[in-house]
Design an enzyme around this catalytic site. Structure first.
Site, PDB file in Angstrom:
ATOM      1  CB  CYS A  77      -0.994   0.009   1.149  1.00  0.00           C
ATOM      2  SG  CYS A  77      -0.239   0.192   2.776  1.00  0.00           S
ATOM      3  CG  HIS A 116      -4.727   0.893   3.877  1.00  0.00           C
ATOM      4  ND1 HIS A 116      -4.010   0.237   2.905  1.00  0.00           N
ATOM      5  CD2 HIS A 116      -5.756   1.489   3.246  1.00  0.00           C
ATOM      6  CE1 HIS A 116      -4.594   0.444   1.734  1.00  0.00           C
ATOM      7  NE2 HIS A 116      -5.645   1.204   1.906  1.00  0.00           N
ATOM      8  CG  ASP A 165      -6.983   3.129  -0.682  1.00  0.00           C
ATOM      9  OD1 ASP A 165      -5.882   2.734  -1.108  1.00  0.00           O
ATOM     10  OD2 ASP A 165      -7.541   2.642   0.322  1.00  0.00           O
ATOM     11  CB  ILE A 180      -0.874  -6.420  25.642  1.00  0.00           C
ATOM     12  CG1 ILE A 180      -1.888  -7.565  25.672  1.00  0.00           C
ATOM     13  CG2 ILE A 180       0.526  -6.959  25.354  1.00  0.00           C
ATOM     14  CD1 ILE A 180      -2.148  -8.191  24.329  1.00  0.00           C
ATOM     15  CB  SER A 221       9.809  -4.846  29.105  1.00  0.00           C
ATOM     16  OG  SER A 221      10.285  -5.416  27.898  1.00  0.00           O
ATOM     17  NE  ARG A 260       1.936  -2.428  22.751  1.00  0.00           N
ATOM     18  CZ  ARG A 260       2.249  -1.501  23.630  1.00  0.00           C
ATOM     19  NH1 ARG A 260       1.584  -1.408  24.751  1.00  0.00           N
ATOM     20  NH2 ARG A 260       3.228  -0.659  23.382  1.00  0.00           N
ATOM     21  CB  VAL A 318       5.366  -6.237  19.750  1.00  0.00           C
ATOM     22  CG1 VAL A 318       6.778  -5.832  20.166  1.00  0.00           C
ATOM     23  CG2 VAL A 318       4.455  -6.378  20.967  1.00  0.00           C
TER      24      VAL A 318
END
Length: 700
Positions: free
Chosen positions: A279, A337, A360, A489, A492, A592, A594
């Site tokens: 995209c 996106h 788009d 969530i 650290s 979540r 990461v």
């Protein structure tokens, strides 16, 4: 009187280019903006032009079948003062046999390549002479042009700037990738015009297509359809879309750092798809084409972008009790996106919808790959838009073009269903996630501007409720707040590629009674379009006891030896937590993404940065992994600095904790602020990006 004989002429490409802000496109051709005068000089032999005796007139023509009624041809005589509504030519000054004439197009002229012919007549004798071609662009500096933008800094950023930043990563860890738009680089203008001339609407009806090229709405629609993954099926699109991780037969999308190479490849290979794009690549190339044609444009990123296939504004996701996703629904949530916004008036709509329009080129309908047939969602073409951003915010779904599509991308509701062993489904609670941190590069600075407020009213506000009512969109009432248990969530510290890291499920019991639960924590590698790979960390605690009003934090260690092999080029790990309460059977879900950080690419500039003088860049990166990196490649480019892409393949593997390093010589062509951009690829570490701003002093 003897006939007036034209001997030579000068289109004054350099002077006109400076005045029309197109000088960076080079002096080989005349490139001007509509509605603004440009000067040419005619040299006659024998005698000079005499007013009242000689008649001068010009013909301008564009497209294969120029006709006056279509606005693709105009015949106009030299007069004393400029014509308001059409093309005009006015004598500026006369010196002996030379005559300066100022030509001007109307601010609503068709854009494109024109041929210019001069007709001279004395008495009954007349001759005509073709004096050259020029290209006419949109003009964001002209108050009557439909792309007029009032602020000079914005015009600089959105029309003239050839470099920028595109936002990626994850909602909780936004990263920026440098991008070389390069809209004024050699040959790009002619490639953009070729793109317009290979579009299906042109091939069907050339006269109608050329006659509509005065309208940025039409041009935007054409560009968004042409620079799209439909290039997989139709010949002639600049980047073929691909969303799995196999790119052996083409450049990985992660390796691209600029549009120029993509557009040049497209032209070189007979307008066949360039492999592969995703995209942000499509959005960036479309942004290059629009800026090149003179339409103010920018790339925007929407985090947690909904891909709502059945148009009901609800995204249903199904999870097993162990947190595994079940693909029974084609609805998807993409981590992010990208699309393009272009600035233009919308005279085709009621007042109030001028300004930024969403275009788009990759409506997410393509996520299933090339086999997906039909594109009913977006009016039978591949691209989507232009949709007025204002209409998206107000929930005016009936307005042209494709507003419901973008409305869903930023507003759909997500419902997670947990499928129990016996096959029954339990609706979970989950906080609102879609359409977060909508981002674009700030004007004149390398920082992020958050433009979410232009797409939606504040969450939970009265205005938001009104808009949803208008759009017939019910927000699901099940929210975390209603339940007694909260789940989040947390991470650290940063998660670095090659290292182990911890994530924590943080549970809050907001009730006055003790609760007993099962907690499932699962990590899997993921792609930016939401698809997940194998599991790389897991914990299943059958007996978590929560005291009243207490908080509990449960760690999950994610090991490099588990995620390293299956980490995709998007560097994402999706962590899912499921908390099931035994008493009530209620389920709370938290998810979540990461982002795994690649090592920093260091760029040092050695020498005094000056135009047309050799500079050296020292480029290095430390291998953070426990294994050697093989097939290491650095790709370097920067408009005005490197003259195209420079590729350096390292002969030796880079051992763990060792430094990959090389020196690049280059001679900057242009003065001013430029970005030197670097991409790093290898067998185990891909898509590493870095850039350095370099200020090049002008030649003394």
């Amino acid at each position: 009187f003897a006939d007036l004989v034209l001997e030579t002429w000068d289109l004054q490409c350099e002077r006109n280019g400076r005045e029309h802000r197109t000088a960076e496109m080079g002096c080989q051709q005349l490139v001007v903006r509509r509605g603004q005068p440009f000067t040419i000089t005619l040299h006659f032999s024998g005698r000079g032009y005499e007013e009242g005796v000689d008649k001068l007139a010009f013909n301008v023509e564009t497209g294969p079948c120029p006709i006056e009624t279509s606005g693709t041809r105009s015949h106009f005589a030299v007069t004393d003062f400029p014509e308001e509504s059409g093309w005009s030519a006015v004598v500026q000054e006369q010196l002996g046999g030379s005559l300066s004439v100022s030509l001007c197009s109307p601010p609503s002229a068709r854009v494109g390549r024109y041929s210019l012919t001069l007709e001279t007549s004395t008495g009954y004798q007349g001759t005509s002479c073709h004096i050259g071609d020029f290209v006419l662009l949109f003009n964001a500096w002209h108050p009557e042009d439909t792309v007029f933008l009032r602020d000079e800094d914005e015009r600089r950023e959105y029309v003239l700037s050839q470099q920028g930043l595109i936002y990626q990563g994850a909602r909780d860890y936004i990263t920026s990738t440098p991008w070389d738009f390069g809209q004024f680089e050699d040959d790009i203008l002619s490639i953009c015009l070729k793109l317009l001339d290979t579009n299906p609407k042109f091939l069907r009806d050339q006269n109608r297509d050329c006659s509509r090229r005065n309208d940025p709405v039409y041009i935007g629609r054409v560009v968004s359809a042409m620079v799209s993954p439909a290039g997989l099926r139709l010949p002639g699109h600049p980047a073929g879309g691909r969303w799995d991780n196999h790119y052996e037969d083409g450049m990985s999308p992660m390796a691209w750092i600029g549009s120029v190479d993509i557009l040049k490849r497209w032209k070189k290979f007979g307008c066949q798809p360039v492999k592969y794009g995703q995209c942000w690549v499509f959005a960036a190339v479309a942004c290059t084409v629009m800026r090149c044609l003179g339409i103010p444009s920018r790339v925007v990123t929407n985090y947690n972008s909904a891909h709502d296939t059945n148009g009901n504004l609800v995204i249903d996701r199904y999870l097993s009790e162990t947190g595994e996703e079940d693909r029974r629904s084609r609805d998807m949530i993409w981590n992010f996106h990208c699309w393009v916004e272009s600035w233009m008036a919308r005279p085709d709509l009621a007042p109030g919808y001028d300004g930024w329009q969403a275009l788009d080129p990759t409506p997410q309908e393509k996520s299933e790959g090339p086999a997906l047939q039909g594109h009913d969602l977006v009016s039978g073409t591949a691209g989507c838009g232009p949709a007025p951003v204002r209409a998206i915010k107000e929930g005016d779904l009936q307005l042209k073009y494709d507003v419901p599509f973008v409305f869903a991308e930023v507003n759909a509701d997500v419902v997670y269903w947990v499928v129990q062993r016996d096959g029954s489904q339990k609706k979970s609670t989950h906080s609102s996630v879609v359409g977060k941190n909508i981002s674009t590069k700030s004007v004149g600075r390398d920082s992020r501007e958050d433009i979410t407020h232009t797409y939606k009213y504040p969450e939970g506000s009265e205005k938001e409720r009104e808009v949803f009512a208008k759009a017939e969109h019910e927000k699901s009432s099940l929210r975390e707040e209603d339940e007694g248990l909260h789940l989040k969530i947390k991470l650290s510290d940063g998660a670095n590629n090659g290292c182990d890291f911890d994530v924590f499920a943080v549970i809050n019991n907001n009730t006055d009674t003790e609760r007993v639960c099962r907690l499932m924590l699962c990590a899997r590698t993921a792609s930016y379009n939401g698809t997940v790979g194998p599991q790389c960390g897991m914990k299943d605690l059958l007996n978590v006891t929560l005291a009243p009003r207490a908080e509990k934090s449960v760690p999950l260690r994610v090991l490099y030896e588990k995620y390293g092999e299956s980490l995709t080029q998007d560097n994402l790990i999706k962590v899912v937590a499921l908390l099931t309460e035994y008493q009530t059977g209620n389920v709370v879900v938290a998810i979540r993404d990461v982002y795994i950080q690649n090592p920093e690419i260091k760029i040092r500039i050695l020498g005094e940065p000056m135009q047309k003088r050799k500079l050296v860049a020292e480029i290095s990166l430390v291998n953070p992994l426990t294994a050697p990196l093989n097939n290491c490649v650095f790709v370097v480019e920067g408009t005005g600095l490197t003259d195209g892409q420079r590729i350096k393949e390292l002969e030796e593997p880079v051992e763990p904790q060792a430094e990959a390093k090389f020196r690049l010589d280059f001679v900057p062509r242009q003065a001013g602020l430029h970005k030197l951009m670097v991409d790093f690829e290898s067998d185990k570490l891909t898509g590493g990006k870095g850039y350095r701003n370099v200020i090049i002093a002008p030649q003394p």
